[in-house]
Design an enzyme around this catalytic site. Sequence first.
Site, PDB file in Angstrom:
ATOM      1  N   SER A 138       0.861  -1.179   0.000  1.00 28.34           N
ATOM      2  CA  SER A 138       0.000   0.000   0.000  1.00 28.34           C
ATOM      3  C   SER A 138       0.894   1.225   0.000  1.00 28.34           C
ATOM      4  CB  SER A 138      -0.890   0.001   1.262  1.00 28.34           C
ATOM      5  OG  SER A 138      -1.471   1.265   1.491  1.00 28.34           O
ATOM      6  N   TYR A 151      -1.523  -1.229  11.053  1.00 34.43           N
ATOM      7  CA  TYR A 151      -1.759  -1.495   9.636  1.00 34.43           C
ATOM      8  C   TYR A 151      -0.635  -0.935   8.777  1.00 34.43           C
ATOM      9  CZ  TYR A 151      -3.510  -1.063   4.908  1.00 34.43           C
ATOM     10  OH  TYR A 151      -3.610  -1.124   3.542  1.00 34.43           O
TER      11      TYR A 151
END
Length: 257
Positions: A138, A151
């Site tokens: 990401s 995360y």
Amino acid sequence: MKAVMITGASGGIGLKLAHHFAKDGHHLVLVARSKQKLENLAKELEGKYAIKTVVILADLGESTAVEHVMDEIEKRKIQIEMLVNNAGFGLYGEFHTIDWAQEQEMMMVNMMALTELTKRVVPTMINQKSGKILNVASTAAFQPGPLMATYYATKAYVLSFSEALENELKGTGVSVSILCPGPTETGFQQRARMEDSKLLDGGVMSADQVADIAYKAFMDGKTLIIPGTQNKLLSFMIRFMPRKLVTTTVRKVQERK
């Protein structure tokens, strides 16, 4: 049977990538938790593209899941020619308020399962002198992420691990690519409970857009894939910003409206 294995194949980017591989005639191993969604996708792909699919139900948040997946692969005598580690999810909120069991599950899916699956397929790929791996990280991988601390850290792990592995595998015939999408319409925001985060105000790409870019770049052998001009620019600019300014900025962007 030679096949491409895709985790998290029941929706979002994984589902869209499955269509790309199937369209090009690749047989597929589809891995996810949702039986109905996977079976519907398998039926659609087989009917539309005349390829074979194998559905494996697995919750990659469980410690025995990868063993189960690989047992099924061996039982069916499937040769994994490409692996797409797409499964993953996020959790939103201050670190001390998030349930530890949920964080453990997220780390298991985002890091441990991805690493173990890669560990299991790489030796065979090296012996075959061919293979391709796509690990989905990401844009979160490029900086710390207050309000999604764990995360962001999991995605930083995926990026670091994959870049190192890509270097180790040079000359073996096996390539590693890392996909780093920004905010994408996949249902990720709903599961993370961050639909009202300011982060989404900057624009959200569709899963189709991300998959189109990712598939072409992956098949071309590109190592780092960042879909979208804005995402590329932000990932580059962060390198020149003071670290405290980065975390302060990310915090402001991530806060609820």
